[in-house]
Scaffold this active site. Structure first.
Site, mmCIF file in Angstrom:
data_model
loop_
_atom_site.group_PDB
_atom_site.id
_atom_site.type_symbol
_atom_site.label_atom_id
_atom_site.label_comp_id
_atom_site.label_asym_id
_atom_site.label_seq_id
_atom_site.Cartn_x
_atom_site.Cartn_y
_atom_site.Cartn_z
ATOM 1 N N LYS A 11 72.393 23.908 -47.867
ATOM 2 C CA LYS A 11 73.013 22.726 -48.463
ATOM 3 C C LYS A 11 72.986 22.777 -49.991
ATOM 4 C CE LYS A 11 71.931 19.681 -44.526
ATOM 5 N NZ LYS A 11 71.136 18.507 -44.109
ATOM 6 N N TYR A 51 79.828 15.760 -39.502
ATOM 7 C CA TYR A 51 78.816 14.735 -39.271
ATOM 8 C C TYR A 51 79.398 13.538 -38.520
ATOM 9 C CZ TYR A 51 75.607 17.298 -42.327
ATOM 10 O OH TYR A 51 74.763 18.251 -42.870
ATOM 11 N N PHE A 59 73.347 5.480 -44.006
ATOM 12 C CA PHE A 59 73.138 6.538 -44.992
ATOM 13 C C PHE A 59 74.319 7.500 -45.109
ATOM 14 C CE2 PHE A 59 71.214 8.079 -41.001
ATOM 15 C CZ PHE A 59 71.849 9.308 -40.851
ATOM 16 N N ARG A 87 66.423 26.490 -34.879
ATOM 17 C CA ARG A 87 65.953 25.107 -35.074
ATOM 18 C C ARG A 87 64.424 25.072 -35.254
ATOM 19 N NH1 ARG A 87 69.578 20.633 -35.950
ATOM 20 N NH2 ARG A 87 67.798 19.346 -35.371
ATOM 21 N N THR A 93 64.273 17.085 -38.857
ATOM 22 C CA THR A 93 65.133 16.490 -39.890
ATOM 23 C C THR A 93 64.330 15.928 -41.053
ATOM 24 O OG1 THR A 93 66.572 15.846 -38.054
ATOM 25 C CG2 THR A 93 67.063 14.886 -40.220
ATOM 26 N N ARG A 104 62.200 23.571 -43.777
ATOM 27 C CA ARG A 104 62.117 22.223 -44.340
ATOM 28 C C ARG A 104 60.684 21.871 -44.736
ATOM 29 N NH1 ARG A 104 66.357 19.535 -39.964
ATOM 30 N NH2 ARG A 104 68.238 19.761 -41.247
ATOM 31 N N ASN A 114 67.310 17.953 -47.271
ATOM 32 C CA ASN A 114 66.409 18.795 -46.481
ATOM 33 C C ASN A 114 66.902 20.235 -46.368
ATOM 34 O OD1 ASN A 114 68.527 18.318 -44.801
ATOM 35 N ND2 ASN A 114 67.385 17.170 -43.264
ATOM 36 N N HIS A 117 71.244 22.938 -42.767
ATOM 37 C CA HIS A 117 71.758 22.448 -41.492
ATOM 38 C C HIS A 117 71.678 23.590 -40.489
ATOM 39 C CE1 HIS A 117 74.509 20.918 -38.410
ATOM 40 N NE2 HIS A 117 74.987 22.149 -38.392
ATOM 41 N N GLU A 128 80.945 24.581 -34.329
ATOM 42 C CA GLU A 128 80.657 24.607 -35.773
ATOM 43 C C GLU A 128 81.028 25.946 -36.393
ATOM 44 O OE1 GLU A 128 77.081 21.283 -36.046
ATOM 45 O OE2 GLU A 128 76.548 23.404 -36.157
HETATM 46 N N1 UDP Z 1 70.281 12.381 -42.789
HETATM 47 C C1 UDP Z 1 69.968 11.439 -43.760
HETATM 48 N N2 UDP Z 1 69.203 10.336 -43.396
HETATM 49 C C2 UDP Z 1 68.740 10.153 -42.121
HETATM 50 C C3 UDP Z 1 69.073 11.115 -41.138
HETATM 51 C C4 UDP Z 1 69.835 12.226 -41.506
HETATM 52 O O1 UDP Z 1 70.389 11.567 -44.906
HETATM 53 O O2 UDP Z 1 68.049 9.157 -41.856
HETATM 54 C C5 UDP Z 1 71.083 13.559 -43.161
HETATM 55 C C6 UDP Z 1 70.201 14.802 -43.337
HETATM 56 O O3 UDP Z 1 70.720 15.576 -44.418
HETATM 57 C C7 UDP Z 1 70.364 15.480 -42.008
HETATM 58 C C8 UDP Z 1 71.832 15.211 -41.711
HETATM 59 O O4 UDP Z 1 72.025 13.861 -42.141
HETATM 60 O O5 UDP Z 1 70.029 16.854 -42.061
HETATM 61 C C9 UDP Z 1 72.254 15.365 -40.264
HETATM 62 O O6 UDP Z 1 71.453 14.550 -39.463
HETATM 63 P P1 UDP Z 1 70.962 15.043 -38.019
HETATM 64 O O7 UDP Z 1 70.379 13.863 -37.325
HETATM 65 O O8 UDP Z 1 72.062 15.787 -37.341
HETATM 66 O O9 UDP Z 1 69.721 16.016 -38.388
HETATM 67 P P2 UDP Z 1 69.607 17.624 -38.408
HETATM 68 O O10 UDP Z 1 70.360 18.147 -37.228
HETATM 69 O O11 UDP Z 1 70.155 18.106 -39.740
HETATM 70 O O12 UDP Z 1 68.117 17.883 -38.304
HETATM 71 MG MG MG Z 2 72.293 17.761 -36.616
#
Ligand code: UDP
Ligand code: MG
Length: 154
Positions: A11, A51, A59, A87, A93, A104, A114, A117, A128
């Site tokens: 990112k 997203y 957010f 993962r 996250t 992370r 974080n 992705h 994707e």
């Molecule tokens: N995100 C955020 N606030 C939150 C949850 C997610 O800004 O409370 C952002 C964060 O950058 C995250 C992305 O949205 O990586 C995608 O969210 P997801 O739940 O898909 O998490 P990931 O798969 O990235 O762990």
């Molecule tokens: Mg995700």
């Protein structure tokens, strides 16, 4: 061997903080094969598609600004159980609670900024990868030392 592919987005925060090499090195060292890599600037449209599950969240506007403000690096990695293993390497996250040793956990203390992705299922990964790469931008090649990475029956 059942090889799987997963999509990573390194990112904009990681690029701004000079962490791209550190992050890619972790996946290389684990044994994943890089089969695609490109730099791009995410558009608002692409962010809404990528997203889609988060567009209604409070957010989301900040997330969209964050991922579209600067370029990012998209990487496709290939290897055994790539989606699940990637993962695990990435961590949860909320980076504040991510274990040390994960991308992370080591590199961020934020739920938003974080650094990376990663696809969350095989189906998502396929979608994707198609979203960010044309077929000719993905490469099929063999590791010359594949037998030092996996046993024949893996
Ligand atoms: N995100 C955020 N606030 C939150 C949850 C997610 O800004 O409370 C952002 C964060 O950058 C995250 C992305 O949205 O990586 C995608 O969210 P997801 O739940 O898909 O998490 P990931 O798969 O990235 O762990
Ligand atoms: Mg995700």
């Amino acid at each position: 061997m059942a090889q799987e592919r997963s999509l990573l987005l390194i990112k904009p925060d990681a690029i701004q903080r000079g962490l791209v090499g550190n992050i890619i090195a972790r996946f290389e060292k684990k044994g994943f094969k890089i089969v695609g890599m490109r730099m791009l600037q995410m558009t608002k449209e692409l962010s809404k598609e990528h997203y889609a599950h988060l567009v209604g969240k409070p957010f989301y506007p900040d997330l969209e600004r964050f991922v579209t403000e600067h370029p990012l690096v998209a990487v496709v990695v290939e290897g055994k159980e790539a989606v699940e293993v990637v993962r695990l390497i990435v961590g949860p996250t909320n980076a504040s609670k991510a274990p040390g040793g994960t991308v992370r956990g080591d590199l961020s203390n934020s739920t938003s900024r974080n650094v990376i992705h990663a696809s969350d299922s095989k189906e998502t990964a396929e979608k994707e990868i198609r979203r960010f790469f044309k077929p000719h931008e993905l490469f099929d090649y063999k590791f010359a030392n594949a037998h030092y990475r996996y046993a024949a029956d893996e």
